[in-house]
Scaffold this motif. Structure first.
Motif: not given
Length: 487
Positions: A298-303, A305-309
């Motif tokens: 989840g942290a990698l997705m946000r790093e 540029g994931s707008s939301h998970v």
């Protein structure tokens, strides 16, 4: 092909198998004229649908004795024309051979007939805490015999591999009429791996009549999420980084904007249709490890540029996520009435470049292309949509599909990950393999099928197939210019 030869075969068949297993009426035979690749069609002279293994063996031996070519077919969900009938031969359909013959929960194996539907095996062994890992998108319909023919994988192939990793042994009816067992009930059968040779051979080496399947224990827990991105490139880079961190998800699936829209319209699962792309990622295994890795993912997705998970709160939400993903091919019908699905493979590091190239091809051709694929192992499934009622669109779609394959090969990839070569990509084989390679493949095939009557014209290129397109006849350029004629 003489009518008398067919009449003689039918008379012989009626004396040894049930007449209800023989289909002669033209309209009924035409129902078997293609598999999932609708652009190639041929009507077999006779369709045989055996009701037992014994009937199948008897029928095929009669066809062999008559000197006629034949093709095996399962549920017809294949996407490369591997089950396209021979219009001068016989079609053998294994769908009625659908019995699970044995379940050994201690040894974690099941023995099945080829017509057993993929998902039904997992349902049957669920009370034992087991399941069958290969899960193609068509698993509610596709058969395990067809999975063996194509070496199918599915969404969870990144961690669990393909059919070849989950089939220990097969009983094979050779094109000579002989029944043989290849492999066994263990992981390491003695001798050369002829089992592995047959798996993925697309029905060109015989018909599988029994299959020993390896079963796996259900994982302790599963955690699933959908991460949304503003660009396809960002999503692709996130995939590479997850793997680089030493995390092995059970599945990493990607969808672009068009695919998200179509899947959401078809299922109402709750996908965010404003996103440019998304990743569906699942972890499974022991609870402590999965919880820690899920937090890291989840942290990698946000790093990246994931707008939301969207994290699945329970099994219901997880099922909705997978419902949307596995509806992709059918959902493409909301974009256009027809499509060509490709099945090229590229290294993960090449995903951003190849996806950008596919985007350019879509713009240049004015055809909508939906991208939905197994991102973890770089197995692309671009859906090139078109309207067959508009003159020239089908041909344009075929050109785009061929260019996508070239993009994959130029990046050091492959023609197919799991859909097979069939007739769809047979003439591209020389683009990937040398003459020496193809000659070696041909010698191997000849060793199994010396009379060359089993699913002929598939997998390996021939001058006939590469000079003439199977299915609807397209005039050769020499005919168009008046310099030659067809005879």
């Amino acid at each position: 092909m003489t009518i008398s030869k067919i009449d003689e075969l039918v008379a012989d068949l009626r004396s040894v198998i049930s007449p209800a297993s023989i289909i002669l009426e033209a309209t009924e035979r035409s129902a078997y004229s293609c598999d999932g690749l609708l652009s190639h069609k041929a009507v077999p002279l006779v369709v045989i649908v055996p009701e037992s293994r014994e009937e199948l063996v008897t029928a095929v031996r009669a066809v062999i004795a008559a000197g006629l070519p034949w093709v095996a077919r399962g549920a017809g969900t294949g996407l490369s024309g591997g089950a396209l009938p021979d219009d001068e031969g016989i079609l053998i359909v294994t769908a009625r051979l659908n019995k699970i013959l044995e379940i050994d929960a201690v040894a974690q194996i099941a023995v099945v007939e080829p017509g057993v539907v993929n998902l039904e095996l997992s349902k049957a062994v669920l009370p034992e805490g087991l399941y069958f890992a290969p899960d193609p998108s068509s698993q509610i319909a596709c058969t395990i015999g067809g999975n063996v023919a194509e070496n199918s994988g599915g969404a969870h192939c990144f961690k669990y591999g393909f059919t070849t990793h989950h089939v220990l042994g097969i009983e094979l009816l050779l094109p000579t009429g002989e029944l043989v067992w290849l492999g066994g009930e263990g992981m390491d059968a003695p001798g050369p791996d002829l089992r592995g040779v047959v798996i993925g051979s697309e029905g060109t080496l015989g018909i599988v009549t029994r299959i020993v399947c390896r079963l796996l224990p259900l994982p302790e827990i599963r955690r699933t999420l959908v991460a949304y991105f503003d660009s396809v490139a960002d999503a692709a880079r996130a995939v590479s980084d997850v793997v680089a961190q030493g995390i092995t998800p059970a599945a990493i699936e990607m969808m672009d904007h068009l695919a998200i829209e179509a899947c959401e319209l078809a299922t109402g699962a709750g996908l965010d249709t404003s996103a440019t792309s998304c990743l569906l990622l699942e972890l499974d295994g022991e609870a402590d490890e999965v919880v820690a890795e899920f937090r890291a993912v989840g942290a990698l997705m946000r790093e990246h540029g994931s707008s939301h998970v969207w994290e699945a709160a329970d099994e219901r939400e997880r099922a909705l996520m997978w419902l949307a993903r596995k509806a992709a091919f059918a959902a493409a019908g909301r974009v256009a009435p027809a499509y060509i699905v490709q099945d090229g493979v590229v290294p993960r590091s090449a995903l951003p470049r190849v996806l950008e190239g596919i985007g350019r091809l879509g713009e240049e051709s004015a055809l909508a292309i939906l991208n939905v694929f197994h991102a973890g192992d770089g197995n692309l499934h671009p859906l090139v949509t078109y309207d067959p009622a508009i003159p020239g669109q089908e041909e344009r779609a075929e050109e785009v599909a061929a260019k996508i394959l070239k993009l994959c090969l130029d990046e050091g990839g492959s023609l197919t990950g799991e859909h097979g070569i069939g007739v769809d990509k047979v003439c591209h084989m020389p683009d990937m393999f040398s003459d020496e390679d193809l000659a070696a493949f041909g010698r191997l095939r000849f060793a199994f099928d010396p009379l060359e009557r089993c699913n002929r014209g598939k997998l390996l290129p021939t001058p006939r197939l590469c000079g003439e397109r199977p299915g609807r006849y397209v005039p050769h350029p020499l005919e168009v210019t008046g310099r030659g004629e067809r005879w």
